[in-house]
Scaffold this motif. Structure first.
Motif: not given
Length: 730
Positions: A593-601
């Protein structure tokens, strides 16, 4: 500093005899606080201390009564000069000396904190380890509480200048399932609330996630159900007196399971706050130990993490319910500290001042020593110098609350009670982000009621693998509406421990692992008898899966740090920003959408702890810069940040001024560059109230930048004068 100088200092912050006389008339002889409102603690910061000997000061034991009274008066003079404005009652003196202290305290405009709890227990008729003799749902409960409360009220009405009252059980929590209320009254209330009989066997109820969650919630709720009844009675009898509840330092903040509480039941936000006026956080972190699990408890670094993590939760509670927050600060005194005293701790003369300033920087508006004055002269000197500086600016400071952050951290209560896994060591990861970004608040999962997330711009999810499905949906809506999430784990289960895939799409992955090093056992580093309070389970702390050294660039930021506990996943619609270890990409970004996610592994907690344990400052600094870069890339900025992560900075702000704290947490380099958001150019000037001098600063776009020096023994407090009617803004 001699006695004459101390007395002169006391006069300096409005403790003159004329002020004392005016305040002494607040309560007429024989009047009760219910007939005349209890006085505010003068114009000062409410700071309570016990009547106890001071280093190198005359004693009152074993001497004639007139000499004892003189010694007590001079001690109170020195306590006033050292910043303390209140005394804890009972004094544990003779009746004659008790009266002499009360009279002199009244003459000097000192308030009284009545601590009924410390020796006689709470009036609420229940404790930690056994089920209540009378259920809070029984018709007999209120009469029993009235009987307990009657002598407390009677004594309170004899105390001139009574400000606040400790009347509840100290550090309440349910210590094991054997403390659960299974009375007929409780069973009737459970059936009324949930529509089925209360499970008779808690162990069997674990096999039914719904029954277990209902049982845990019900049993936890018995405490506030009792406190509310007590609170109404106290306020009817003593309407001008503030009721205080001391919150446990760990068991009700994510560290109950396999610790003092044995089972994860309680947490402070779930309990609420409509049963007290002041909530005081207890002293353990970090002068003695902080109840971390396993190896982080035996090697407690970063040293300040548990204190920050607990204050985050306390601040969320008191801010949400508009209550006052306090802090029991530990003192170097054998009354409390005997089993832990050592030459090393004696040399840390800055410890009391450091924790007091940290508490106030994090939002505390009431401090109480726990327990007695420091018995070491240097400890007392550094503490009193710091508190006296606080008192010089107390009225203005108290009008300025801790600034709300732009970023929040979720406390996952349902995960804590459903999985019966500690959620306390995660403070290590919390501290990492706090150091990297500069500020970090807390939202309890029960506060996630819509996609707005109370106005926060960025959400941090560390080691969360279970969330109520409704909360997961709202977080996804938050991202779609323009929010940002930084996480090291994808929640895989809902509130009933069923598999949940709702957040996979948001992160752009599937089959995401959630493992990390299992830590258990609570270590007590007593010098007399070091021991495991709770022994570690076999194999805990041993499965150290270490990944490779990660190097590369992320959004223009060069990175180089090793990881622990890689977490494999399959990337679907996400974008790999940093390659990782085998099938565990180190960082995945997903536009949603208008946002975002950051996922560390990888597990942030394990990786951060290893960097402190191994002394890998360069790797940790690289990871901190990366975390800050991700937030800034999403357009999220802090209100305040420090270039030196070992020096904490924090803001308390009001309408026309703000207060900046700079606190050295054992940094060898005492210098830091501080950035403060001032998008509207509200700041007119900065004055260092500790050093009593003006400070220079420069503007850098929407921020102001200043250089500060924060010696370890002298926390810095600076006043920012703002344009009239303007506030600090991002």
């Amino acid at each position: 500093m001699d006695r004459r100088e101390f007395v002169q200092l006391a006069a300096a912050f409005a403790l003159c005899s004329s002020c004392a006389a005016a305040n002494a008339d607040t309560l007429l002889p024989g009047a009760s606080p219910g007939e005349a409102a209890a006085p505010r603690p003068g114009a000062g910061f409410p700071l309570t201390i016990q009547v106890s000997p001071l280093p190198n000061w005359p004693a009152w034991t074993g001497v004639p009564e007139t000499q004892a009274i003189a010694a007590l008066r001079s001690t109170l003079d020195q306590m006033l000069a050292g910043g303390f404005t209140g005394l804890e009652y009972p004094f544990h003196l003779t009746p004659q000396l008790d009266r002499a202290v009360l009279d002199y305290a009244r003459a000097r405009a000192m308030y009284i904190t009545y601590n009924h709890t410390f020796e006689k227990g709470g009036v609420e008729n229940f404790g930690r380890t056994e089920p209540p003799l009378i259920s809070v749902y029984s018709a007999d409960y209120l009469p029993a509480v009235k009987n307990n409360l009657a002598p407390v009220v009677a004594e309170a009405r004899q105390l001139p200048g009574l400000y606040n009252l400790f009347c509840y059980h100290d550090e309440p929590f349910h210590a094991r399932v054997e403390s659960f209320d299974k009375s007929d009254a409780a069973q009737q209330e459970f059936h009324k609330r949930y529509g089925y009989p209360m499970p008779a066997d808690p162990a069997a109820a674990r096999n039914s996630p719904k029954q277990w969650l209902d049982l845990i919630n019900f049993q936890s709720d018995t405490f506030p159900a009792g406190w509310r009844q007590v609170y109404r009675l106290v306020k009817q009898a003593l309407p001008g007196v503030k009721v205080v509840l001391t919150h446990d330092s760990h068991s009700a903040m994510g560290a109950g399971v396999d610790s003092n509480a044995t089972v994860a039941v309680d947490d402070i936000f779930h309990w609420g706050a409509d049963f007290a006026d002041i909530f005081v956080f207890d002293i353990y972190p970090y002068m003695m130990f902080d109840y971390r699990y396993g190896e982080p408890g035996r090697y407690p670094v970063p040293r300040i993490s548990q204190m920050h993590y607990a204050f985050m939760q306390m601040r969320n509670l008191t801010r949400t319910y508009d209550k006052q927050m306090g802090f029991w600060f530990g003192t170097y005194n054998r009354r409390w500290f005997r089993k832990f005293m050592s030459p090393q701790l004696q040399a840390e003369s800055w410890a009391e001042a450091e924790t007091c300033y940290t508490a106030v920087a994090q939002g505390a508006d009431f401090l109480i020593s726990g327990y007695e004055a420091p018995e070491d002269a240097q400890h007392w000197k550094v503490l009193s110098q710091g508190l006296e500086a606080l008192q010089r600016v107390a009225p203005q400071l108290l009008d300025c609350p801790k600034m709300k952050a732009s970023v929040c951290f979720i406390f996952p209560r349902t995960q804590y009670v459903q999985l019966q896994e500690e959620y306390w060591n995660v403070a290590i990861a919390y501290e990492l982000f706090l150091r990297a970004f500069g500020e970090l608040d807390c939202l309890h999962e029960e506060q996630v009621k819509d996609a707005d997330l109370d106005g926060y711009k960025l959400l941090v999810l560390f080691d969360i693998k279970l969330l109520p499905s409704a909360v997961a949906r709202r977080i996804a809506q938050f991202v779609a509406a323009g929010g940002t999430v930084i996480a090291d784990c994808v929640p895989q289960f809902d509130e009933l421990r069923r598999p949940m895939t709702a957040m996979n799409e948001m992160f752009g992955v599937q089959n995401a692992q959630t493992d990390h090093i299992r830590q258990s056992g609570v270590w007590i580093p007593s010098l007399i008898n070091p021991h495991w309070m709770t022994p570690p389970a076999p194999g805990c702390g041993e499965q150290k899966t270490r990944g490779e050294l990660l190097t590369g660039q992320v959004l223009g930021e060069p990175v180089a740090f090793p990881v622990l506990s890689p977490r494999a996943c399959q990337v679907t619609t996400g974008e790999v920003l940093l390659e990782g270890y085998q099938d565990a990409p180190a960082l995945v970004r997903k536009q949603s959408g208008k946002g975002q996610t950051f996922l560390f592994g990888f597990c942030m907690q394990d990786t951060a702890f290893e960097s402190w344990r191994s002394g890998d400052t360069a790797g940790r600094n690289s990871l901190e810069r990366l975390l800050a870069k991700l937030a800034l890339s999403a357009g999220v900025r802090p209100h305040v940040s420090s270039s030196n992560p070992e020096i904490e900075v924090a803001l308390r702000a009001g309408a026309d001024r703000a207060w900046l704290f700079a606190i050295n947490h054992e940094a060898e380099d005492e210098n830091t560059q501080i950035r403060i958001a001032d998008g509207r150019r509200a700041v007119l000037s900065i004055y260092n109230a500790t050093e009593q001098r003006d400070m220079t600063f420069r503007r850098d776009g929407p921020e102001i930048v200043l250089t500060a020096v924060a010696p370890r023994e002298r926390p810095q407090l600076m006043r920012l004068e703002l344009r009239r009617g303007m506030r600090l803004e991002l």
